[in-house]
Design an enzyme around this catalytic site. Structure first.
Site, mmCIF file in Angstrom:
data_model
loop_
_atom_site.group_PDB
_atom_site.id
_atom_site.type_symbol
_atom_site.label_atom_id
_atom_site.label_comp_id
_atom_site.label_asym_id
_atom_site.label_seq_id
_atom_site.Cartn_x
_atom_site.Cartn_y
_atom_site.Cartn_z
ATOM 1 N N HIS A 1 0.493 -1.182 0.392
ATOM 2 C CA HIS A 1 0.374 0.045 -0.142
ATOM 3 C C HIS A 1 1.064 1.120 -0.361
ATOM 4 C CE1 HIS A 1 -3.259 2.979 1.629
ATOM 5 N NE2 HIS A 1 -2.336 2.795 2.308
ATOM 6 N N GLU A 2 2.007 0.709 1.310
ATOM 7 C CA GLU A 2 2.624 2.751 0.767
ATOM 8 C C GLU A 2 3.557 2.387 -0.471
ATOM 9 O OE1 GLU A 2 3.329 4.473 3.360
ATOM 10 O OE2 GLU A 2 1.673 3.296 4.709
ATOM 11 N N THR A 3 3.879 1.694 -1.306
ATOM 12 C CA THR A 3 4.138 1.836 -2.727
ATOM 13 C C THR A 3 3.660 1.997 -3.974
ATOM 14 O OG1 THR A 3 5.518 -0.479 -2.131
ATOM 15 C CG2 THR A 3 6.679 1.066 -1.550
ATOM 16 N N ARG B 1 -5.609 -1.205 1.871
ATOM 17 C CA ARG B 1 -4.392 -2.613 2.952
ATOM 18 C C ARG B 1 -4.878 -3.823 3.085
ATOM 19 N NH1 ARG B 1 -0.731 1.080 5.054
ATOM 20 N NH2 ARG B 1 -0.917 3.198 5.193
#
EC number: 3.2.1.14
Length: 321
Positions: free
Chosen positions: A144-146, A293
């Site tokens: 999710h962060e990337t 996520r």
């Protein structure tokens, strides 16, 4: 032997028979009532607990000390490569090397396995299903962060994790004045790597934990793939009061306090989202970022053929203070 000496010996024997209370010896747990956690895993407020080697809450709950990475006893079932083969890794992070991805060619399987080897408990703690869920949860949160995915992306939005290795369009150097973790001249501490490590107060302790000076060399998180994965695993494995470590949560080592339960924070993937970004995403009902996520997590669990567990979202969880 005098009565006092006998009492002291008996007290010591009783103490030694009780399990350690905090820190690396207790799965990253922190002490109640803002007490310090000593190097040996005991809670107290004197210099023996808060001085040299103190693991957490060394200056009370307001800060101090360096968070310590727990190293739980491995299950003996082999390293993380016994859970995720190269072929599975490539299938899970299907489009990470797409030509449109900033991180094309950066996040390699070999770097992932090498970094995991520096954190003996990662992907090796508990039953096979627990180990699978930990890897799925870690890759989901970091995907999710990337992410480079979108709703109509080829193979679906959740096949596009690990597309980026550093924050796009950062307008801040993310430097917070700190005597303990001073910023280096001309360096910026914007989001880099799988967990998008940000701020000098995270680069400093992460670097110390993995043996690299990231305050002076923050770009290593976006240029050395093994260092990059190690910073994400450090964040994953490390409790930072009042939050438990994500590792302790997913492996069942975290027991929520009464305060946690009153805040809706119960074991499951959802509380890990709360650990990672709860102040922004949790506690206000449905949130598309939380759903994203979960989408990654479910896809990875399906690939690894393991159940999701309970409590996947944090929609009704209050953020950690």
């Amino acid at each position: 032997m005098g009565a006092f000496a006998l009492f002291a010996v008996l007290a010591m024997a009783v103490t030694m028979a009780v399990a350690e209370q905090c820190g690396s010896q207790a799965g990253g747990a922190t002490c109640p009532n803002c007490l310090c956690c000593s190097r040996f895993g005991w809670c107290g407020s004197t210099s023996d607990y808060c001085g040299d080697g103190c693991q957490s809450q060394c200056a009370g709950c307001g800060g101090g000390g360096t968070p310590v990475t727990p190293t739980p006893t491995p299950s003996g079932g082999g390293g993380v490569s016994s859970i995720v083969s190269r072929a599975l890794f490539d299938r899970m992070l299907l489009h990470r090397n797409d030509g449109a991805c900033q991180a094309k060619g950066f996040y390699t399987y070999d770097a992932f396995v090498a970094a995991a080897g520096a954190f003996p408990g990662f992907g090796t703690t508990g039953s096979t299903d627990t180990r699978k869920r930990e890897v799925a949860a870690f890759l989901a949160q970091t995907s999710h962060e990337t992410t480079g995915g979108w709703a109509t992306a080829p193979d679906g939005a959740f096949a596009w994790g690990y597309c980026f290795k550093q924050e796009r369009g950062a307008t801040s150097n993310y430097c917070t004045p700190s005597a303990q973790w001073p910023c280096a001249p001309g360096k910026s501490y914007y989001g880099r790597g799988p967990i998008q490590l940000s701020h000098n107060y995270n680069y400093g302790p992460a670097g110390r934990a993995i043996g690299v000076d990231l305050l002076r060399n923050p770009d290593l998180v976006a240029t050395d793939p093994t260092v990059s994965f190690k910073t994400a695993m450090w964040f994953w494995m490390t409790a930072q009061a009042p939050k438990p470590s994500s590792h302790a949560v997913i492996t069942g080592q975290w027991s929520p306090s009464g305060t946690d339960r009153a805040a809706g924070r119960v074991p499951g993937f959802g509380v890990i989202t709360n650990i990672v970004n709860g102040g922004i995403e949790c506690g206000h009902g449905q949130d598309s970022r939380v759903a994203d996520r979960i989408g990654f997590y479910k896809r990875y669990c399906d690939i690894l053929r393991v159940g999701y567990g309970n409590n996947l979202d944090c929609y009704n969880q209050r953020p950690f203070a």
